[in-house]
Design a protein around this motif. Structure first.
Motif, mmCIF file in Angstrom:
data_model
loop_
_atom_site.group_PDB
_atom_site.id
_atom_site.type_symbol
_atom_site.label_atom_id
_atom_site.label_comp_id
_atom_site.label_asym_id
_atom_site.label_seq_id
_atom_site.Cartn_x
_atom_site.Cartn_y
_atom_site.Cartn_z
ATOM 1 N N GLY A 11 -58.932 3.111 0.190
ATOM 2 C CA GLY A 11 -58.384 1.754 -0.476
ATOM 3 C C GLY A 11 -59.344 1.286 -1.402
ATOM 4 N N GLU A 12 -60.541 1.005 -1.228
ATOM 5 C CA GLU A 12 -61.348 0.391 -2.003
ATOM 6 C C GLU A 12 -62.906 1.161 -1.916
ATOM 7 O OE1 GLU A 12 -59.548 -3.923 -2.800
ATOM 8 O OE2 GLU A 12 -61.052 -3.687 -1.497
ATOM 9 N N VAL A 13 -63.707 0.996 -2.876
ATOM 10 C CA VAL A 13 -65.278 1.319 -2.761
ATOM 11 C C VAL A 13 -65.932 0.407 -3.193
ATOM 12 C CG1 VAL A 13 -66.807 3.034 -3.733
ATOM 13 C CG2 VAL A 13 -64.559 3.969 -2.946
ATOM 14 N N ALA A 14 -67.182 0.016 -2.489
ATOM 15 C CA ALA A 14 -68.117 -1.007 -2.870
ATOM 16 C C ALA A 14 -69.293 -0.316 -3.011
ATOM 17 C CB ALA A 14 -68.113 -2.232 -1.997
ATOM 18 N N PHE A 15 -70.491 -0.763 -3.977
ATOM 19 C CA PHE A 15 -71.554 -0.184 -3.907
ATOM 20 C C PHE A 15 -72.683 -1.003 -3.584
ATOM 21 C CE2 PHE A 15 -68.988 1.464 -7.284
ATOM 22 C CZ PHE A 15 -69.243 3.050 -7.377
ATOM 23 N N LYS A 16 -73.475 -0.524 -2.561
ATOM 24 C CA LYS A 16 -74.672 -1.297 -2.023
ATOM 25 C C LYS A 16 -76.073 -1.068 -3.144
ATOM 26 C CE LYS A 16 -77.985 -1.339 1.823
ATOM 27 N NZ LYS A 16 -78.194 -0.946 3.009
ATOM 28 N N ASP A 17 -75.979 0.249 -3.497
ATOM 29 C CA ASP A 17 -76.801 0.409 -4.752
ATOM 30 C C ASP A 17 -75.996 2.073 -5.242
ATOM 31 O OD1 ASP A 17 -77.824 2.652 -3.022
ATOM 32 O OD2 ASP A 17 -79.123 1.342 -1.890
ATOM 33 N N ALA A 18 -76.835 2.599 -6.159
ATOM 34 C CA ALA A 18 -76.218 3.849 -6.603
ATOM 35 C C ALA A 18 -76.017 4.831 -5.822
ATOM 36 C CB ALA A 18 -77.421 4.153 -7.791
ATOM 37 N N ASP A 19 -76.821 4.959 -4.579
ATOM 38 C CA ASP A 19 -76.533 6.024 -3.908
ATOM 39 C C ASP A 19 -75.606 5.916 -2.554
ATOM 40 O OD1 ASP A 19 -78.002 7.929 -5.179
ATOM 41 O OD2 ASP A 19 -80.013 7.164 -4.252
ATOM 42 N N ASN A 20 -75.580 4.413 -2.129
ATOM 43 C CA ASN A 20 -74.896 4.029 -0.892
ATOM 44 C C ASN A 20 -73.398 3.497 -1.276
ATOM 45 O OD1 ASN A 20 -76.671 3.906 1.909
ATOM 46 N ND2 ASN A 20 -78.023 3.880 -0.035
ATOM 47 N N LEU A 21 -72.531 4.124 -0.961
ATOM 48 C CA LEU A 21 -71.357 3.634 -1.084
ATOM 49 C C LEU A 21 -70.620 3.364 0.190
ATOM 50 C CD1 LEU A 21 -71.983 5.375 -3.541
ATOM 51 C CD2 LEU A 21 -69.281 6.155 -3.615
ATOM 52 N N TRP A 22 -69.730 2.218 -0.002
ATOM 53 C CA TRP A 22 -68.837 1.823 1.351
ATOM 54 C C TRP A 22 -67.400 1.953 0.813
ATOM 55 C CZ3 TRP A 22 -70.443 0.545 6.204
ATOM 56 C CH2 TRP A 22 -71.621 0.449 6.663
ATOM 57 N N ALA A 23 -66.454 2.500 1.589
ATOM 58 C CA ALA A 23 -65.108 2.499 1.312
ATOM 59 C C ALA A 23 -64.305 2.163 2.570
ATOM 60 C CB ALA A 23 -64.890 3.875 1.050
ATOM 61 N N THR A 24 -63.114 1.414 2.191
ATOM 62 C CA THR A 24 -62.165 1.201 2.994
ATOM 63 C C THR A 24 -61.293 2.283 3.285
ATOM 64 O OG1 THR A 24 -60.621 -0.009 1.397
ATOM 65 C CG2 THR A 24 -62.314 -1.518 2.580
ATOM 66 N N VAL A 25 -60.931 2.763 4.380
ATOM 67 C CA VAL A 25 -60.329 3.861 5.035
ATOM 68 C C VAL A 25 -59.072 3.476 5.998
ATOM 69 C CG1 VAL A 25 -61.927 5.500 4.369
ATOM 70 C CG2 VAL A 25 -61.798 4.596 6.618
ATOM 71 N N LEU A 26 -57.784 3.819 5.613
ATOM 72 C CA LEU A 26 -56.906 3.619 6.380
ATOM 73 C C LEU A 26 -56.657 4.778 7.673
ATOM 74 C CD1 LEU A 26 -54.195 1.718 7.054
ATOM 75 C CD2 LEU A 26 -53.167 3.366 5.641
ATOM 76 N N ASN A 27 -56.662 4.113 8.831
ATOM 77 C CA ASN A 27 -56.399 5.040 9.973
ATOM 78 C C ASN A 27 -55.935 4.218 11.045
ATOM 79 O OD1 ASN A 27 -57.404 7.266 11.824
ATOM 80 N ND2 ASN A 27 -58.656 5.794 12.861
ATOM 81 N N ASN A 28 -54.756 5.123 11.664
ATOM 82 C CA ASN A 28 -54.149 4.381 12.685
ATOM 83 C C ASN A 28 -53.270 3.170 12.298
ATOM 84 O OD1 ASN A 28 -52.641 3.973 15.199
ATOM 85 N ND2 ASN A 28 -54.293 3.180 15.981
#
Length: 892
Positions: A49-66
């Motif tokens: 769904g979306e991606v957010a950056f904690k820093d240049a290397d660390n990415l967090w993403a929303t993912v759809l499951n169930n």
């Protein structure tokens, strides 16, 4: 002995096309709970769904499951990922994922509660994503449409709320400056807000999607100005604003589609929306995207998804749109969805890509569709694993069909890494098996491959193009038994070869209503075939047996098996299991018939006993596998485990990718499995390969959340705790303590705080809780509060009020409520005529308690004498013990 067949899984393809560079990343082993790890050749199979950056290397993403959004984390720029199960209510979505700084992350969670009311909450992390907690927002029937997280404490939310009194929807702006502990609500006279943006706490922007007008505020939403784009020669309905982004307080960019003489354009303002300038014009492509980084830098992505060979490109400007650099990236290209802190470009959606050279070349991190599926998995004596399947642009495996376009073959030599084999696959492949170094691959249209050297070389054969082969098992280097649907005969057949596939003998079924599914080899000459017979009275299990290597066959019905046979496996020549299930889509006329049956034999199939599963999945299970005589698994849209040879089963709690797809379409997620030396591999729909083999040590503590609402109550309150383990080893225990008491294990009933009528429990109660996983990691203590107030407030009115009709007046009142209590309540004013009938009634929410207050009222009553009555309910919904009355005189 191979455990089962017939599964599906998406994988990665190494290719180069149209200037795009595709590369297979290292496997990302994600803990799923229950001792299982996600082991697909790509990071994960969920929609992003979306991606957010904690820093240049660390990415967090929303993912759809169930059908429920969760999170995934990557610490290597999106190459490998670790799934984070938040334990959210099914159906929850996550939007607006943002890191306001490296320590604080926020997102909006949306779900529907048990009463069918839309609910929202803030998903929070204050430790850089290590742990996440939910804070619900008390807003009944609030439909969230946009948000802006400005800091860890300041958030704006815009949406639509139903006005019960006027029976209409109204736009509301919610603002908090204390991280959601309290909210200020403002009404906005906009029909339908869209693309809300807040560069800072004072400057707000959004679109009215009904009118394509832009609304701006420079005082935090107290006042709004409506702006119209200067598009000469067009009416308001002749264009549509697709997207608005405001990277600075007075700077905004919009992406516009013209309906007359179609084309698209990008426009920019630098003075808060007073004046707009065209920054780019481009053809009317079906997809486009805007990523505005500043007042001068923007990325524009353009693609035509309706034509596979259409040119697609990204354009980049660093001077506010005066000049653009265009980079063509070929058909089905990746657009720019986000830009990392170091300038790395990312594209995400159904898949994910990354570019480090301003869009000229892209690394495909995750494929952008359900293109590759696996249909079977088996081990070899040499320790390899082989899997076969097919490629298709759709998702047939969910439905249980075989409607792909070409077969695919994968090989795994170390139990972890899977590599696609360069084999001329031809049609869809459904089954694979080995006997020593001799192997067989079979599929639709009679396609058969045979190898005599462990898979180094394969010979292409045919068993008749009208035969769709669904299972093949090797007797020895030259002999094999297969089951197929012979379309020319109009019925299933058992096929046998003794000359490495050069010729085939067939044994047709007596009836076209006999469906064959699985072959099991119990000995050099002892073979069983399991299937289903369709009778007028229902389904029955069908078992065929040969004791001469498949030359002759006997058959009998399994009367206790009344569902469709899915799988059969034997751990030796005596002990075996048959699994049968019926999904909702398969048996639409009898929804009470779906479910799972498991049959067990200890005498080589002579007699069968039904095993109680204790719990079954909604759509039924599909595959059974045993690693040794004691340990076995059942697979479908969940994973069940036995440690006593299949006598009793328990749910492992494994969080499967896209489990709801099976529930929606009537087919389970995992449908094939194989075991080697007690270890397990299973494959299934939606890019799924799971295994008991994992290389990542569990060092992360569990994550425990609660369903507390932090509101005031006048009755008993039960709070439930939900624990999950992102590290993958599984949750071992969850403990809590109430009001500083002794720690004790949580029960399924939750923690209940009573509300006795003697008021002895009034006040705040603290529930502290924490969980420990099987690896010994214990999370930090979490806290939620329950507030009890059983005392009634007292409503008072403030004397005599005089007002001229049509003028604004102020009605004084006070609501007293004994502490402990909430700080605000709901107050109702009833204006009565001299004869006692009601002349006017109105209600004000969120009124201060224990304070002298006045409420503004524009009086439109006829001249005369009235009384006004004040009634109230406090934050816990306790009604007043006594009401207050005052006089109101209306003058001409």
């Amino acid at each position: 002995m191979k455990a089962c067949l017939g599964a599906l899984c998406i994988t990665l393809l190494l290719a180069t096309a149209g200037g795009l560079s595709f590369a297979t990343p290292a496997p990302a082993l994600t803990g799923l709970g229950g001792g299982l790890h996600f082991q697909s050749p790509q990071p994960f199979g969920w929609s992003i769904g979306e991606v957010a950056f904690k820093d240049a290397d660390n990415l967090w993403a929303t993912v759809l499951n169930n059908h429920t959004a969760n999170l995934a984390h990557s610490s290597d720029k999106g190459t490998t990922w670790r799934f984070v199960d938040l334990g959210l209510t099914p159906g929850t979505s996550i939007v607006g994922l943002t890191f306001t700084d490296p320590k604080h992350a926020r997102a909006i969670a949306r779900w529907v509660d048990g009463k069918g009311v839309d609910r929202i909450g803030i998903l929070r992390s204050n430790d850089g994503g290590a742990t996440w907690r939910m804070r619900p927002i008390a807003a009944a029937s609030f439909k969230h449409l946009g948000q802006a997280f400005l800091s860890a404490r300041t958030t704006f939310i815009v949406g639509r709320e139903f006005d019960k009194r006027r029976r209409t929807w109204r736009t509301r702006l919610l603002r908090t400056s204390n991280d959601g502990a309290s909210w200020k609500r403002t009404r906005i006279r906009c029909k339908f807000p869209f693309d809300f943006a807040a560069p800072d706490a004072r400057h707000l922007w959004f679109l009215d999607s009904d009118t394509s007008k832009i609304w701006t505020s420079s005082n935090g939403g107290a006042n709004w100005t409506v702006r119209t784009l200067p598009l000469s020669g067009t009416s308001g309905s002749a264009y549509e604003i697709n997207e608005l982004q405001a990277p600075r307080r007075r700077v905004a960019w919009v992406n516009v589609t013209r309906q007359q003489q179609p084309y698209n354009l990008v426009m920019r303002t630098t003075d808060g929306g007073k004046h707009w300038r065209k920054a780019a014009t481009y053809p009317d492509y079906t997809e486009n995207g805007l990523e505005a980084l500043s007042a001068r830098e923007v990325w524009l992505s353009v693609a035509d998804s309706s034509q596979c060979d259409a040119s697609s490109y990204v354009s980049h400007t660093v001077d506010g749109g005066r000049t653009w650099t265009r980079t063509f990236v070929g058909p089905r290209s990746l657009g720019v969805s986000d830009v990392g802190p170091d300038g790395t470009l990312y594209s995400f959606g159904r898949g994910m890509g990354r570019s480090t050279d301003n869009g000229r070349h892209w690394t495909r991190l995750i494929p952008d569709g359900y293109e590759y599926w696996l249909g079977d998995v088996t081990p070899t004596d040499a320790g390899d694993l082989w899997a076969v399947g097919w490629a298709t642009p759709f998702s047939p495996g969910i439905y249980g069909d075989f409607d792909g376009e070409a077969g695919v073959v994968y090989r795994c030599g170390d139990g972890v890494r899977w590599k696609q084999q360069e084999i001329d696959e031809g049609a869809v492949l459904t089954s694979v098996d080995f006997a020593g170094s001799a192997g067989w691959i079979a599929g639709l249209e009679g396609r058969v491959r045979h190898t005599a050297d462990g898979g180094t070389n394969w010979q292409e054969l045919t068993a008749g193009t009208s035969r769709d082969i669904y299972d093949i098992q090797a007797l020895d280097a030259e002999s094999a038994i297969a089951v197929a649907d012979d379309r020319q005969l109009g019925r299933y057949v058992i096929m046998r070869t003794a000359d490495a596939g050069a010729s085939w003998a067939t044994h047709p079924m007596d009836s076209p209503r006999d469906l064959l599914k699985r072959v099991s080899i119990l000995g050099p000459s002892h073979v069983l075939v399991a299937g289903t017979r369709l009778l007028p009275t229902g389904k029955r299990g069908l078992l065929l047996e040969s004791t001469d290597g498949g030359v002759t066959w006997s058959q009998r019905l399994l009367q206790s098996c009344t569902r469709t046979v899915r799988d059969m496996t034997f751990i030796d020549d005596s002990r075996g299991w048959i699994l049968a299930s019926t999904g909702m889509m398969e048996d639409r006329k009898s929804y009470t018939n779906y479910g799972t049956q498991l049959l067990r034999t200890a005498d080589g199939g002579v007699s069968w006993q039904t095993v109680s599963l204790g719990q079954v999945s909604e759509t039924g299970l599909y595959a059974v596998a045993f690693g040794d005589p004691s340990n076995g698994w059942l697979f479908g849209d969940k994973v069940l485990k036995t440690s006593d040879g299949g006598l009793t089963w328990r749910d492992t709690g494994a969080f499967l990718p896209s489990a709801a797809l099976g529930q929606m379409f009537g087919g389970p997620v995992l449908r094939a499995a194989a075991t080697v030396g007690g270890n397990l591999w299973a494959v299934g729909a939606d890019q799924t390969i799971i295994s008991t083999v994992g290389t990542a040590e569990d060092v992360n503590p569990p994550l425990t959340t609660d369903d507390g609402d932090r509101l005031w109550h006048n009755t008993a309150v039960t709070t439930r705790l939900y624990a999950s383990d992102p590290g993958g080893s599984g949750v071992a225990s969850t403990h809590y303590r109430l009001d500083g008491g002794e720690w004790q294990p949580i029960t399924p009933a939750g923690v209940t705080v009573q509300a006795p009528s003697d008021h002895s429990a009034d006040g705040e109660h603290r529930i502290e809780y924490r969980s420990t996983d099987l690896a010994g990691n214990t999370e930090f203590v979490e806290l939620c509060s329950v507030h009890i107030d059983t005392r009634q407030p007292v409503a008072l009115a403030g004397g005599r009020v005089r007002v001229r009709t049509g003028k604004l007046t102020r009605l004084p009142f006070k609501v007293t409520d004994e502490q402990p209590c909430g700080r605000r309540g709901t107050v109702t004013f009833t204006i009565l005529k001299p004869n006692g009938t009601v002349a006017k009634r109105f209600t004000r929410t969120e009124q201060p308690l224990n304070a002298d207050v006045v409420v503004a009222y524009r009086c439109r009553l006829a001249p005369g004498s009235y009384t006004y009555e004040v009634t109230a309910r406090d934050a816990a919904a306790n009604p007043q013990s006594s009401s207050g009355q005052g006089s109101l005189t209306v003058l001409r």
